[in-house]
Design an enzyme around this catalytic site. Structure first.
Site, PDB file in Angstrom:
ATOM      1  N   ASP A  78       0.824  -1.207   0.000  1.00 24.96           N
ATOM      2  CA  ASP A  78       0.000   0.000   0.000  1.00 24.96           C
ATOM      3  C   ASP A  78       0.861   1.261   0.000  1.00 24.96           C
ATOM      4  O   ASP A  78       0.516   2.264  -0.631  1.00 24.96           O
ATOM      5  CB  ASP A  78      -0.934   0.003   1.221  1.00 24.96           C
ATOM      6  CG  ASP A  78      -2.070   1.006   1.044  1.00 24.96           C
ATOM      7  OD1 ASP A  78      -3.096   0.633   0.462  1.00 24.96           O
ATOM      8  OD2 ASP A  78      -1.902   2.168   1.466  1.00 24.96           O
ATOM      9  N   GLU A 126      -0.435  10.727   7.489  1.00 29.15           N
ATOM     10  CA  GLU A 126      -0.427   9.395   6.904  1.00 29.15           C
ATOM     11  C   GLU A 126       1.000   8.863   6.746  1.00 29.15           C
ATOM     12  O   GLU A 126       1.269   7.688   6.957  1.00 29.15           O
ATOM     13  CB  GLU A 126      -1.164   9.402   5.556  1.00 29.15           C
ATOM     14  CG  GLU A 126      -1.437   8.003   5.068  1.00 29.15           C
ATOM     15  CD  GLU A 126      -2.557   7.938   4.036  1.00 29.15           C
ATOM     16  OE1 GLU A 126      -3.533   8.699   4.142  1.00 29.15           O
ATOM     17  OE2 GLU A 126      -2.425   7.096   3.136  1.00 29.15           O
ATOM     18  N   GLU A 162      -9.194  -2.314  -6.178  1.00 30.15           N
ATOM     19  CA  GLU A 162      -9.258  -2.344  -4.708  1.00 30.15           C
ATOM     20  C   GLU A 162      -9.565  -3.749  -4.203  1.00 30.15           C
ATOM     21  O   GLU A 162      -8.962  -4.226  -3.238  1.00 30.15           O
ATOM     22  CB  GLU A 162     -10.348  -1.386  -4.183  1.00 30.15           C
ATOM     23  CG  GLU A 162     -10.112   0.083  -4.423  1.00 30.15           C
ATOM     24  CD  GLU A 162      -9.089   0.717  -3.461  1.00 30.15           C
ATOM     25  OE1 GLU A 162      -8.473  -0.028  -2.672  1.00 30.15           O
ATOM     26  OE2 GLU A 162      -8.906   1.937  -3.535  1.00 30.15           O
TER      27      GLU A 162
END
Lengths: 216, 216
Positions: free
Chosen positions: B46, B84, B207
């Site tokens: 990711d 993040e 996804e």
């Protein structure tokens, strides 16, 4: 000592470059003597670049060739949308600029020409070309602002316009932009270097026309 | 009550959409029961999207049709490059991820496919198309994260991955994205709406493949 790409670009943009960074308008700023009407028209027109300029930073973010470059560009985006934006609103209040002139003023010829250059580079420019236009816009402003005397004018409209463009963070950002354009420029072929030079010269001329338009 | 563009897109991306937002991997996160090897491979892969995703936000900033939209996008860029980013580094430390896997891991097939979709949209997509890919990436994550129970797992690697995607600021950002895509979508012709739908379906499938790859 070899010449960097940005030095090469700047030297071939004379005498316009020096005319911009030593412009009488900036001397007027240092002395706090730019008339209100000139300062008002200058800032009203300049504010119309904020949107194009933010879009151009987005184009740089989209086109950059590595993550570390994207982080540096993202940092500058944060500044444009915070400190700089509040300055314009406070200056407009102080100068009595009405809503219409903040949102949709009649644009000067010099403003239109520069905006076209910026939006064309946004839409069609390579990363090197986007950096070229950003570098002219930021480096010319750093260079004139670095000539400011230690004693700033009392009026914040003048003083803050100077310190927005010579503070240490802005200095670092412009140094980064120049180094980045040097890095990317080193890999360009003759034709692409020539394209960057034409853009650099064109953008420098736009800056000069802009100052000339608003000088008393 | 008329159907919004984003509702139209989502409904035509079933059953993949529901499969993503109710994926067993996310249930494992809620229970704190995703095995370390799965969580590690999931986050390592990711993290490889962060750069492309930041570039895609830049593309949105460059292509947006108005200043107020650019300000909203700039706000999200600031989040991606702050909160993040620190999460990934702390999670990698906790999961014992080595330097090579942080910087240049071997990419899974699902990662490669999704990165290609993102970078192609960055380079060639219209503003509506860029918004479409951003919306799938953010809205699916909001939807699964909103299903989290009030009691979060103890391990911050699980808990923070949930709260990064269901906190109030993230909710506002996704609501803004959907409204923006609704606004821009309302002016598209049939052909451009169909292009957005294909992209929406493709991104949703990406996804799903990504979650499937990392499920135990």
């Amino acid at each position: 000592m070899t010449e960097t790409f940005t030095d090469w670009l700047r030297q071939r943009s004379e005498p316009d470059w020096t005319a911009v960074v030593t412009h009488p308008f900036t001397q007027g700023l240092f002395d706090g003597l730019v008339p209100v009407t000139s300062m008002r028209s200058y800032l009203v027109q300049d504010y119309q670049f904020v949107d194009d300029f933010l879009a151009l930073l987005g184009s740089a973010l989209a086109k950059a060739d590595r993550y570390s470059s994207r982080l540096a560009i993202a940092g500058s985006i944060a500044v444009v949308t915070s400190e700089e934006n509040t300055y314009f609103q406070r200056a407009f209040d102080a100068l009595g600029v009405g809503e219409a002139d903040r949102v949709r003023p009649k644009l000067d010829e010099a403003t239109v020409a520069f905006r076209e250059l910026i939006s064309d580079t946004n839409a069609r420019g390579s990363y090197a070309e986007v950096l070229t236009v950003l570098t002219v816009a930021e480096w010319t402003y750093l260079e004139w602002a670095m000539r400011a005397p230690a004693a700033l004018p009392e009026n914040f409209v003048h003083a803050e316009w100077i310190t927005l463009h010579n503070n240490p963070d802005f200095q670092s950002w412009v140094r980064w932009l120049c180094r980045e354009l040097d890095r990317v420029g080193a890999d360009l072929d003759e034709r692409d270097r020539a394209r960057c030079l034409r853009l650099f010269q064109h953008a420098t001329r736009c800056e000069l026309d802009f100052f000339n338009t608003h000088s008393p």
